[in-house]
Write a protein that holds these residues in place. Structure first.
Motif, PDB file in Angstrom:
ATOM      1  N   GLU B 205     -17.348   9.301 -13.553  1.00 43.50           N
ATOM      2  CA  GLU B 205     -16.205   9.025 -14.158  1.00 43.50           C
ATOM      3  C   GLU B 205     -16.058   7.557 -14.079  1.00 43.50           C
ATOM      4  OE1 GLU B 205     -12.449  10.932 -13.790  1.00 43.50           O
ATOM      5  OE2 GLU B 205     -13.622  12.597 -12.780  1.00 43.50           O
ATOM      6  N   ASN B 206     -16.151   6.958 -12.964  1.00 45.69           N
ATOM      7  CA  ASN B 206     -16.010   5.445 -12.704  1.00 45.69           C
ATOM      8  C   ASN B 206     -16.758   4.545 -13.534  1.00 45.69           C
ATOM      9  OD1 ASN B 206     -17.197   3.266 -10.385  1.00 45.69           O
ATOM     10  ND2 ASN B 206     -14.964   3.481 -10.720  1.00 45.69           N
ATOM     11  N   PHE B 207     -17.974   5.041 -13.695  1.00 49.64           N
ATOM     12  CA  PHE B 207     -19.136   4.415 -14.511  1.00 49.64           C
ATOM     13  C   PHE B 207     -18.835   4.370 -15.758  1.00 49.64           C
ATOM     14  CE2 PHE B 207     -22.209   5.982 -10.756  1.00 49.64           C
ATOM     15  CZ  PHE B 207     -21.564   4.999  -9.704  1.00 49.64           C
ATOM     16  N   TYR B 211     -12.038   0.699 -18.483  1.00 49.61           N
ATOM     17  CA  TYR B 211     -10.715   0.294 -18.310  1.00 49.61           C
ATOM     18  C   TYR B 211     -10.405  -0.384 -16.734  1.00 49.61           C
ATOM     19  CZ  TYR B 211      -5.459   1.704 -17.964  1.00 49.61           C
ATOM     20  OH  TYR B 211      -4.411   1.797 -17.695  1.00 49.61           O
ATOM     21  N   HIS B 212     -10.926   0.447 -15.707  1.00 52.69           N
ATOM     22  CA  HIS B 212     -10.822  -0.138 -14.298  1.00 52.69           C
ATOM     23  C   HIS B 212     -11.653  -1.446 -13.903  1.00 52.69           C
ATOM     24  CE1 HIS B 212     -14.847   1.100 -13.152  1.00 52.69           C
ATOM     25  NE2 HIS B 212     -14.755   0.258 -12.091  1.00 52.69           N
ATOM     26  N   ALA B 213     -12.608  -1.719 -14.684  1.00 50.40           N
ATOM     27  CA  ALA B 213     -13.485  -2.780 -14.432  1.00 50.40           C
ATOM     28  C   ALA B 213     -12.631  -4.119 -14.574  1.00 50.40           C
ATOM     29  CB  ALA B 213     -14.676  -2.737 -15.117  1.00 50.40           C
ATOM     30  N   LEU B 216      -9.695  -3.548 -11.357  1.00 43.83           N
ATOM     31  CA  LEU B 216     -10.016  -3.404  -9.971  1.00 43.83           C
ATOM     32  C   LEU B 216     -11.111  -4.558  -9.449  1.00 43.83           C
ATOM     33  CD1 LEU B 216     -10.179  -1.631  -7.263  1.00 43.83           C
ATOM     34  CD2 LEU B 216     -11.812  -0.693  -8.358  1.00 43.83           C
ATOM     35  N   HIS B 217     -11.958  -4.983 -10.412  1.00 43.23           N
ATOM     36  CA  HIS B 217     -12.920  -5.978  -9.722  1.00 43.23           C
ATOM     37  C   HIS B 217     -12.698  -7.310 -10.166  1.00 43.23           C
ATOM     38  CE1 HIS B 217     -15.419  -2.386  -8.901  1.00 43.23           C
ATOM     39  NE2 HIS B 217     -15.524  -2.077 -10.390  1.00 43.23           N
ATOM     40  N   VAL B 218     -11.641  -7.821  -9.180  1.00 40.29           N
ATOM     41  CA  VAL B 218     -11.152  -9.082  -9.346  1.00 40.29           C
ATOM     42  C   VAL B 218     -12.525 -10.133  -9.326  1.00 40.29           C
ATOM     43  CG1 VAL B 218      -9.792 -10.809  -8.097  1.00 40.29           C
ATOM     44  CG2 VAL B 218      -9.090  -8.701  -7.949  1.00 40.29           C
ATOM     45  N   ASP B 365     -15.434  -2.599  -4.206  1.00 45.62           N
ATOM     46  CA  ASP B 365     -13.957  -1.947  -4.493  1.00 45.62           C
ATOM     47  C   ASP B 365     -13.864  -0.380  -4.990  1.00 45.62           C
ATOM     48  OD1 ASP B 365     -13.335  -4.856  -4.401  1.00 45.62           O
ATOM     49  OD2 ASP B 365     -13.787  -4.966  -6.512  1.00 45.62           O
ATOM     50  N   ASP B 366     -14.950  -0.388  -5.591  1.00 45.32           N
ATOM     51  CA  ASP B 366     -14.894   1.017  -6.211  1.00 45.32           C
ATOM     52  C   ASP B 366     -15.150   2.319  -4.964  1.00 45.32           C
ATOM     53  OD1 ASP B 366     -15.094   0.626  -8.870  1.00 45.32           O
ATOM     54  OD2 ASP B 366     -17.200  -0.232  -8.800  1.00 45.32           O
ATOM     55  N   ILE B 367     -16.098   2.049  -3.905  1.00 43.53           N
ATOM     56  CA  ILE B 367     -16.268   2.883  -2.924  1.00 43.53           C
ATOM     57  C   ILE B 367     -15.065   3.336  -2.144  1.00 43.53           C
ATOM     58  CG2 ILE B 367     -17.282   3.134  -0.584  1.00 43.53           C
ATOM     59  CD1 ILE B 367     -19.444   1.225  -1.933  1.00 43.53           C
TER      60      ILE B 367
HETATM   61 FE   FE2 Z   1     -16.101  -0.218 -10.878  1.00 48.11          FE
END
Ligand code: FE2
Lengths: 157, 419
Positions: B205-207, B211-213, B216-218, B365-367
């Motif tokens: 799902e994350n990949f 939207y999250h990228a 979350l990924h500052v 971040d994702d982990i």
């Molecule tokens: Fe990510």
């Protein structure tokens, strides 16, 4: 009898580097390194097979500085305590600089509300030089005993 | 097994994901049977890992340990690492070169295609014991999976009914796959492996979630590698199981554009770091353009069921989310380049690997979030996830703030799982 003065000085550098990271004082960690330096973390499988990829690869001081800045300013990390034990220091050439040195390390982790767990173990392969009278790490390779890492490696070892 | 053991999918459909799909043992068992041992092409490795005859390397299909071999005729085989005699996992080395595999227990030996070659004391000792003359070598070999290779990538399946690889990916996604696997011989640069306390689908799902990228990924947002204002495409195959996210952007932020959009992004992104806009080593983000038909494009392709391929900056890699029970996975990353790579681009690939893997400046971040995600769903198995970015669409999109590829994945998942 062997003069252990330099061995003790190396030991003091290792202690400073490990406790700086345990205490999350990254300026102290960076101060353990020479003005020209390299830092990397390698999984066992890559070392065994001669593959060049590293888990963390900072071939210049600037890249190490940027990684530390990213940890402090941009990374999302679950809060944890880390405890580094550095032992069995083996200084290969105790008279000439830069000197080659190895040590064994183990790192424990403790997350909020949880019991302490063992995290990773391995060895440092270091090149050490002297700058303005003090020993500094010119190159540090952290080689893990395992090919697989529990969860993530958010901080240097 | 009767269906009443399995949780029901919420009536709202694909905008809801029941927490139980991440935690339920019966669901997990059905995933093993219908997905990983079903009609799926499971990525297992690269041909470049076993270039010579006799080369072997260990891998996994879901939970099943397998060995990839290059046989005497140059063919690729995927064999289950389990002796048919007593079930011993006989191969202990991660990789090597051999003519035969021998089980340490009773010395049954197998060739590189998995055929039983010999067993000691076949006729017994002194005319007593041993095996009957009817003992059939042909039915006592190692379990062998169906194998397909495509431009240097190896896939395996337990099912003879898996569609041909090209049809399995669908036309548009095959194009993105072939963009990276363009036929040039590959060079393995190394592997990263990690064990994470989360469910395998959380990674998939994350990949699939652009939207999250942006939030979350500052690091990527700060340096303009993946930002909410960049051109984004979501391309989903007809089944919904496979999809590709594409972002096209100037890799290093142009100052004039930055000023215009920064206020908007900074207002919505509490984490955006204006004070972290300079690197001590700006060459970290220098990219050698290698796909000449493109602008600076980043792609993230997820292949049904649990494989993803990234092309980001100059890093190329495949990652597998291998299930280890509902609450744990192993992630196996393989980083590669091409045999024809210059030393300069290899240096870029090694440097840009800093963004990925367990120590990744971005995937780190994702982990952390994947673990927190699992902690949440485990403690409320009756809860649901709400997946409504981009409405309820499961179609292609040309914008960032959408979860359409996630919904499409669960459309396929429900059909395969019968949920
Ligand atoms: Fe990510």
């Amino acid at each position: 009898m062997r003069d252990f003065t330099l061995d003790l000085e190396v030991q003091a550098l290792y202690t400073e580097c490990a406790t700086a990271l345990d205490e999350r004082e990254f300026e102290r960690f960076l101060a353990c390194f020479a003005s020209e330096c390299a830092y990397s973390i390698h999984a066992k499988e890559n070392v065994d097979r001669g593959w060049p990829i590293a888990l963390v690869s900072c071939p210049s001081r600037g890249l190490l500085v940027d990684r530390v800045a990213a940890i402090q300013k941009s990374s999302f990390v679950i809060p944890r305590v880390q405890r580094r034990l550095v032992s069995s220091v083996r200084v290969a050439s105790a008279t000439e600089l830069p000197l080659r040195s190895q040590a064994s390390f183990a790192v424990f982790e403790t997350f909020e509300g949880e019991a302490t767990t063992f995290f990773v173990a391995g060895r440092f392969e270091d090149t050490i030089c002297r700058e303005r009278g003090e020993l500094k790490l010119a190159a540090r390779k952290c080689i893990l005993d395992s090919s697989i890492v529990p969860n993530s490696l958010p901080f240097p070892l | 097994m009767p269906d009443h053991h399995l949780p029901q999918w919420p009536g709202e459909g694909l905008t809801r994901i029941p927490h139980s799909v991440y935690t339920d043992e019966a669901i997990y068992e059905r995933e093993q049977e219908r997905i990983f041992r079903g009609a799926s092409w499971n990525y297992v490795g690269l041909e470049a890992e076993i270039p010579k005859r006799g080369d072997f390397v260990k891998s996994f299909v879901g939970e099943t340990p397998v060995i990839l071999t290059r046989d005497a005729e140059g063919g690729v085989n995927v064999l289950v690492n389990r002796c048919p005699h007593k079930g011993v996992q006989f191969c202990q080395e991660a990789a090597g070169n051999t003519k035969t595999f021998a089980c340490p227990y009773h010395q049954w030996s197998f060739d590189l295609k998995g055929s039983l070659q010999g067993l000691p004391f076949r006729r017994g000792v002194g005319g007593q014991g041993g095996f009957s003359p009817e003992f059939d070598f042909a039915t006592h070999g190692l379990d062998r999976l169906h194998v397909t290779t495509h431009r240097g990538a190896i896939f395996a399946s337990f099912s003879p009914e898996t569609p041909p690889f090209e049809a399995y990916l669908g036309a548009s996604n095959l194009g993105y796959f072939d963009r990276v696997f363009d036929g040039r011989p590959l060079r393995v640069l190394g592997k990263m492996k990690q064990r994470v306390a989360t469910n395998w689908k959380t990674l998939v799902e994350n990949f699939k979630d652009p939207y999250h990228a942006t939030l979350l990924h500052v690091f990527f947002a700060t340096f303009g590698i993946w930002r909410a204002d960049q051109r984004t495409e979501v391309r989903i195959d007809p089944t919904g199981g496979t999809s590709t996210l594409v972002q096209t952007s100037p890799v290093v932020l142009e100052k004039k554009r930055a000023d215009e959009i920064e206020a908007d992004i900074a207002a919505q992104m509490k984490v955006f770091k204006k004070d972290f806009m300079a690197l001590a080593e700006p060459t970290l983000l220098r990219v050698l353009r290698e796909f000449p038909e493109d602008e600076d494009t980043v792609t993230m392709q997820t292949l049904w069921p649990n494989c993803a391929i990234h092309q980001n900056l100059n890093s190329l890699g495949v990652r597998l989310a291998l299930p280890r029970g509902p609450n744990a996975i192993e992630i196996h990353w393989t980083f590669f380049g091409y045999e024809s790579d210059s030393p300069e681009i290899t240096e870029r690939r090694l440097l840009h690997a800093n963004f990925f893997g367990p120590g990744g400046l971005v995937t780190g971040d994702d982990i952390e979030v994947w673990q927190l995600n699992q902690r949440g769903v485990r403690t409320t198995p009756s809860g649901v996830c709400r997946v409504e970015a981009g409405g309820s669409s499961t179609a292609d999109a040309d914008f960032v703030i959408t979860e359409s590829a996630v919904r499409a994945f669960y459309g396929h998942y429900r059909r395969v799982m019968g949920l």
